[in-house]
Design a protein around this motif. Structure first.
Motif, mmCIF file in Angstrom:
data_model
loop_
_atom_site.group_PDB
_atom_site.id
_atom_site.type_symbol
_atom_site.label_atom_id
_atom_site.label_comp_id
_atom_site.label_asym_id
_atom_site.label_seq_id
_atom_site.Cartn_x
_atom_site.Cartn_y
_atom_site.Cartn_z
ATOM 1 N N GLU A 133 0.704 -0.925 -0.087
ATOM 2 C CA GLU A 133 0.087 -0.091 0.067
ATOM 3 C C GLU A 133 0.858 1.386 0.063
ATOM 4 O O GLU A 133 1.055 2.512 -0.719
ATOM 5 N N LEU A 134 1.718 1.281 0.710
ATOM 6 C CA LEU A 134 2.881 2.137 0.861
ATOM 7 C C LEU A 134 3.451 2.223 -0.517
ATOM 8 O O LEU A 134 3.691 3.875 -0.572
ATOM 9 N N ILE A 135 3.882 1.767 -1.248
ATOM 10 C CA ILE A 135 4.339 1.790 -2.405
ATOM 11 C C ILE A 135 3.310 2.410 -3.386
ATOM 12 O O ILE A 135 3.945 3.186 -4.364
ATOM 13 N N ILE A 136 2.089 1.759 -3.190
ATOM 14 C CA ILE A 136 1.248 2.432 -4.640
ATOM 15 C C ILE A 136 0.832 4.016 -3.994
ATOM 16 O O ILE A 136 0.908 4.289 -5.315
ATOM 17 N N ILE A 137 0.746 4.242 -3.094
ATOM 18 C CA ILE A 137 0.754 5.194 -2.280
ATOM 19 C C ILE A 137 1.971 6.377 -2.965
ATOM 20 O O ILE A 137 1.656 7.827 -2.778
ATOM 21 N N VAL A 138 3.067 6.215 -2.823
ATOM 22 C CA VAL A 138 4.421 6.851 -3.425
ATOM 23 C C VAL A 138 4.456 7.194 -4.840
ATOM 24 O O VAL A 138 4.268 8.331 -5.180
ATOM 25 N N VAL A 139 3.667 5.830 -5.744
ATOM 26 C CA VAL A 139 3.697 6.179 -7.141
ATOM 27 C C VAL A 139 2.549 7.380 -7.446
ATOM 28 O O VAL A 139 3.405 8.026 -8.241
ATOM 29 N N LEU A 141 1.544 10.008 -5.486
ATOM 30 C CA LEU A 141 1.684 11.108 -5.136
ATOM 31 C C LEU A 141 2.944 11.605 -6.153
ATOM 32 O O LEU A 141 2.732 12.632 -6.642
ATOM 33 N N ILE A 142 3.660 10.816 -6.467
ATOM 34 C CA ILE A 142 4.983 11.482 -7.862
ATOM 35 C C ILE A 142 4.223 11.416 -8.903
ATOM 36 O O ILE A 142 4.770 12.294 -9.702
ATOM 37 N N MET A 143 3.140 10.453 -9.278
ATOM 38 C CA MET A 143 1.994 10.964 -10.175
ATOM 39 C C MET A 143 2.001 12.596 -10.664
ATOM 40 O O MET A 143 1.555 13.528 -10.840
ATOM 41 N N TRP A 144 0.738 12.528 -9.328
ATOM 42 C CA TRP A 144 -0.229 13.951 -9.397
ATOM 43 C C TRP A 144 0.912 14.958 -9.306
ATOM 44 O O TRP A 144 0.702 15.922 -9.856
ATOM 45 N N ALA A 145 2.358 15.133 -8.436
ATOM 46 C CA ALA A 145 3.633 15.511 -8.381
ATOM 47 C C ALA A 145 3.604 16.395 -10.362
ATOM 48 O O ALA A 145 3.355 17.258 -10.196
ATOM 49 N N GLY A 146 3.877 14.830 -10.769
ATOM 50 C CA GLY A 146 4.358 15.403 -12.479
ATOM 51 C C GLY A 146 3.163 16.103 -13.058
ATOM 52 O O GLY A 146 3.221 16.561 -13.933
ATOM 53 N N VAL A 147 2.187 15.108 -12.671
ATOM 54 C CA VAL A 147 0.561 16.332 -13.544
ATOM 55 C C VAL A 147 0.299 17.417 -13.355
ATOM 56 O O VAL A 147 0.874 18.697 -14.051
#
Length: 191
Positions: A133-139, A141-147
């Protein structure tokens, strides 16, 4: 003619005693036993057999003083027969008395566990789940930051290219014109 007959007298081993099955699970169990003190045991052999099947599994270990053995890859709700033999330098003991046990069904094992009881397997699964779950959340968040970064960049480009932008018109006309040449300076002259 003299012939010598060489006879080896090995100490006869007694069969292991008090063979017991412990920690019976759906797919595993542990067999334990005792030996007579003074027996020169260097290992053991455990035979495991389904009650109504002729196939055997033989587990043999030497150079060990252990008095237990894990049985694995068992079928649920199945009866097994187990024998243990001691091994010495001179050979093996007779097999122990047979021990019969039955593995539980998965549903029986789950029903026998109290609702508040947590096994180590469940703790490990929960930890793996939390890590996943932590890995999914981090991924995410990184995708949202990129967007968001791409949106801001595109917004600035769109804003700069907007035709109704009065600042750009005023800027362009004042940059290139002088009082002597209101239509444009030397760089803007039409030749």
């Amino acid at each position: 003619m003299n012939t010598y007959i060489k006879i080896h007298f090995y100490t006869l081993l007694s069969a292991p005693l008090n063979v017991t099955i412990r920690e019976i699970e759906v797919n595993s169990a542990v067999v334990t036993w005792e030996i007579l003190e003074g027996d020169p045991v260097i290992g053991f052999a455990v035979t495991q057999q389904k009650k109504d099947v002729r196939m055997l599994r033989l587990i043999q270990e030497v150079n060990t003083t252990t008095r237990s053995c894990a049985l694995w890859d068992l079928d649920e709700d199945t009866e097994y027969i187990v024998h243990v033999q001691s091994i010495s330098m001179g050979g093996s003991s007779p097999p122990s008395e047979p021990v019969l046990f039955r593995t539980p069904k998965e549903s029986e094992k789950m029903a026998s566990k109290s609702p508040d009881e947590v096994t180590m397997e469940e703790v490990g699964q929960a930890a793996q789940l939390r890590a996943g779950e932590l890995i999914i959340i981090v991924v995410v968040l990184i995708m949202w930051a990129g967007v968001i970064a791409l949106f801001c960049r595109q917004y600035d480009i769109i804003k700069d290219n907007e035709p109704n932008n009065n600042k750009d018109k005023a800027k362009n006309s004042s940059e290139c014109s002088t009082p002597e040449h209101p239509q444009g300076g030397l760089l803007r002259s039409n030749v």
